[in-house]
Design an enzyme around this catalytic site. Structure first.
Site, mmCIF file in Angstrom:
data_model
loop_
_atom_site.group_PDB
_atom_site.id
_atom_site.type_symbol
_atom_site.label_atom_id
_atom_site.label_comp_id
_atom_site.label_asym_id
_atom_site.label_seq_id
_atom_site.Cartn_x
_atom_site.Cartn_y
_atom_site.Cartn_z
ATOM 1 N N PHE A 32 -5.768 -38.017 -34.264
ATOM 2 C CA PHE A 32 -5.907 -37.071 -35.386
ATOM 3 C C PHE A 32 -7.196 -37.346 -36.166
ATOM 4 C CE2 PHE A 32 -4.326 -36.871 -40.004
ATOM 5 C CZ PHE A 32 -4.801 -35.591 -40.214
ATOM 6 N N ASN A 53 -6.746 -44.641 -25.241
ATOM 7 C CA ASN A 53 -5.821 -44.794 -24.111
ATOM 8 C C ASN A 53 -4.847 -43.618 -24.021
ATOM 9 O OD1 ASN A 53 -3.976 -45.230 -26.124
ATOM 10 N ND2 ASN A 53 -3.386 -47.289 -25.490
ATOM 11 N N GLY A 57 -3.001 -39.975 -28.580
ATOM 12 C CA GLY A 57 -4.103 -39.013 -28.659
ATOM 13 C C GLY A 57 -3.934 -37.911 -27.633
ATOM 14 N N VAL A 76 -8.059 -50.440 -26.012
ATOM 15 C CA VAL A 76 -9.024 -51.193 -26.828
ATOM 16 C C VAL A 76 -8.898 -52.704 -26.599
ATOM 17 C CG1 VAL A 76 -7.572 -51.396 -28.914
ATOM 18 C CG2 VAL A 76 -10.065 -51.286 -29.139
ATOM 19 N N SER A 93 -4.744 -47.277 -33.160
ATOM 20 C CA SER A 93 -3.465 -47.941 -33.432
ATOM 21 C C SER A 93 -2.418 -46.848 -33.491
ATOM 22 C CB SER A 93 -3.499 -48.637 -34.795
ATOM 23 O OG SER A 93 -2.192 -49.012 -35.193
ATOM 24 N N ALA A 132 -9.951 -49.155 -39.684
ATOM 25 C CA ALA A 132 -8.997 -48.238 -40.329
ATOM 26 C C ALA A 132 -7.753 -49.006 -40.752
ATOM 27 C CB ALA A 132 -8.633 -47.113 -39.373
ATOM 28 N N TYR A 163 3.299 -53.008 -37.903
ATOM 29 C CA TYR A 163 2.187 -52.193 -38.409
ATOM 30 C C TYR A 163 1.558 -52.859 -39.633
ATOM 31 C CZ TYR A 163 -0.334 -47.919 -39.769
ATOM 32 O OH TYR A 163 -1.298 -46.996 -40.097
ATOM 33 N N TYR A 177 -14.829 -62.639 -39.839
ATOM 34 C CA TYR A 177 -16.111 -62.372 -39.152
ATOM 35 C C TYR A 177 -17.220 -62.085 -40.163
ATOM 36 C CZ TYR A 177 -14.785 -62.607 -34.266
ATOM 37 O OH TYR A 177 -14.418 -63.073 -33.026
ATOM 38 N N GLN A 180 -17.879 -65.748 -41.692
ATOM 39 C CA GLN A 180 -18.387 -66.773 -40.767
ATOM 40 C C GLN A 180 -19.635 -66.313 -40.003
ATOM 41 O OE1 GLN A 180 -15.116 -68.670 -38.760
ATOM 42 N NE2 GLN A 180 -16.456 -69.621 -37.251
#
Ligand SMILES: NC(=O)c1ccc[n+]([C@@H]2O[C@H](COP(=O)([O-])OP(=O)(O)OC[C@H]3O[C@@H](n4cnc5c(N)ncnc54)[C@H](O)[C@@H]3O)[C@@H](O)[C@H]2O)c1
Length: 332
Positions: A32, A53, A57, A76, A93, A132, A163, A177, A180
């Site tokens: 979406f 995947n 979707g 992913v 997700s 997201a 979730y 990330y 670091q």
């Protein structure tokens, strides 16, 4: 109420200077929100790679502009990707409560392993990563409207934890990330969004598309629980504009941003609105409340407003255009 809903064209005009001639990966790009992102970014003149995947979707979400983008059908958590991106929008997700509760492991993996993989990819190419996240990281919030500084009241073992905790881990690893390795992470926390292309079928249907489909079929609108629980609903183009702003130079690395409508509404009132706007003869049917369903949800937008963002589409306008879309899609 607030002005005109955005179109793909006018959003592209506003963001062309940021995204033209950039390389962008959108994971979950056939979903979406992801499909709207792909469409607007391609219209900006970006080279857009959509990874999906197709678990939730749908190819029809991207069919009108599929020649303008590259599509890879892959997960992913395992996909081999070329790299060299300037931006990565990590949207993949499962997002509908009924659905992610049936697929808790995949949901956790997309937000944990999937996010780590996207961060590694971004690290190699110095890309901006937009992850997201969701208002669900706040859980059953005690502070409403909820600011980004609220830590959350979330069960790590509850039925929604795949979730909520998946997204909380996703945020945490983004920040790791950032701290670091200096990766350019941006974390929008998206509140309920709705609009054309949102799925309305079976376990994929979230509340707005479920009500709309029931209304145009003159079937009873099913309210889970008493209907006194609240949500705030943001029209898709407003959400997508928010995601693009967060990615743009106006956004900030290592920062969270609420994206959602500040107009809180009870689910019972939403049902009445959908009935009214669609001129439906449907009744209302109360069904069992969902376990761990948050009582209220509404964003404090102080931080996001500083980016120059505000929702432009009123709920009545957004519902009318979504109902129009569903009538055409279902021929009702
Ligand atoms: N729409 C909302 O109201 C909302 C609110 C909060 C957060 N979000 C987040 O925004 C993102 C997009 O949500 P959406 O509403 O567009 O949902 P969606 O289900 O329409 O889109 C998700 C897309 O990701 C794909 N996908 C799922 N798992 C994947 C995997 N492992 N590998 C590759 N692709 C995968 C699906 O096939 C789908 O195309 C999600 O991360 C969701 O958690 C959405």
């Amino acid at each position: 109420m607030k002005g005109q809903a955005d179109t793909v064209g006018n959003m592209a005009d506003d963001f062309r200077s940021t995204f033209a001639e950039t390389r962008i990966l959108v994971t979950g790009g056939a979903g979406f929100l992801g499909s709207w992102l792909c469409e607007v970014l391609a219209a900006c003149g970006a080279t857009v790679h959509c990874l999906d995947n197709f678990s939730t979707g749908q190819i029809q979400n991207v069919s009108s502009f599929r020649k303008a983008i590259q599509i890879t059908r892959a997960d992913v958590t395992t996909a081999r990707l070329p790299g060299g991106y300037n931006y990565i929008f990590h949207m993949s997700s499962r997002a509908s409560p009924e659905e992610y509760q049936i697929h808790p492991i995949e949901t956790l993996r997309a937000n944990s392993e999937g996010t780590v993989r996207m961060l590694e990819l971004a690290r190699k190419s110095d890309a901006v990563v937009v992850y997201a996240s969701t208002s669900e990281v706040y859980g059953n919030a005690a502070v409403v409207p909820t600011p980004e500084s609220y830590y959350g009241y979330v069960s790590s073992v509850g039925i929604r934890s795949c979730y909520d905790e998946g997204k909380r881990f996703g945020e945490a690893v983004c920040m790791a990330y950032f701290r670091q390795h200096g990766v350019h992470v941006r974390i929008p926390r998206i509140f309920n969004s709705y609009g054309p292309r949102i799925r309305s079928d079976g376990i994929y249907a979230r509340v707005v598309p479920r009500f709309i489909l029931q209304a145009i079929r003159n079937e009873p609108l099913t309210i889970q629980g008493s209907g006194t629980q609240t949500r705030s609903f943001c029209y898709v183009t407003d959400t997508v504009r928010g995601l693009m702003l967060v990615a743009s130079p106006r956004g900030k690395d290592g920062e969270t941003f609420n994206i959602g409508s500040p107009d809180e509404i009870t689910i019972a009132r939403l049902a009445e609105k959908v009935k009214g706007i669609s001129r439906s003869k449907s009744g209302i049917k109360h069904v069992e409340a969902r376990e761990d369903d948050p009582r209220r949800r509404c964003p404090d937008l102080s931080r996001t407003r500083k980016l120059g963002w505000r929702p432009r589409t009123s709920l009545d306008e957004g519902l009318a255009s979504t109902i129009f879309y569903f009538r055409r899609a279902y021929g009702a």
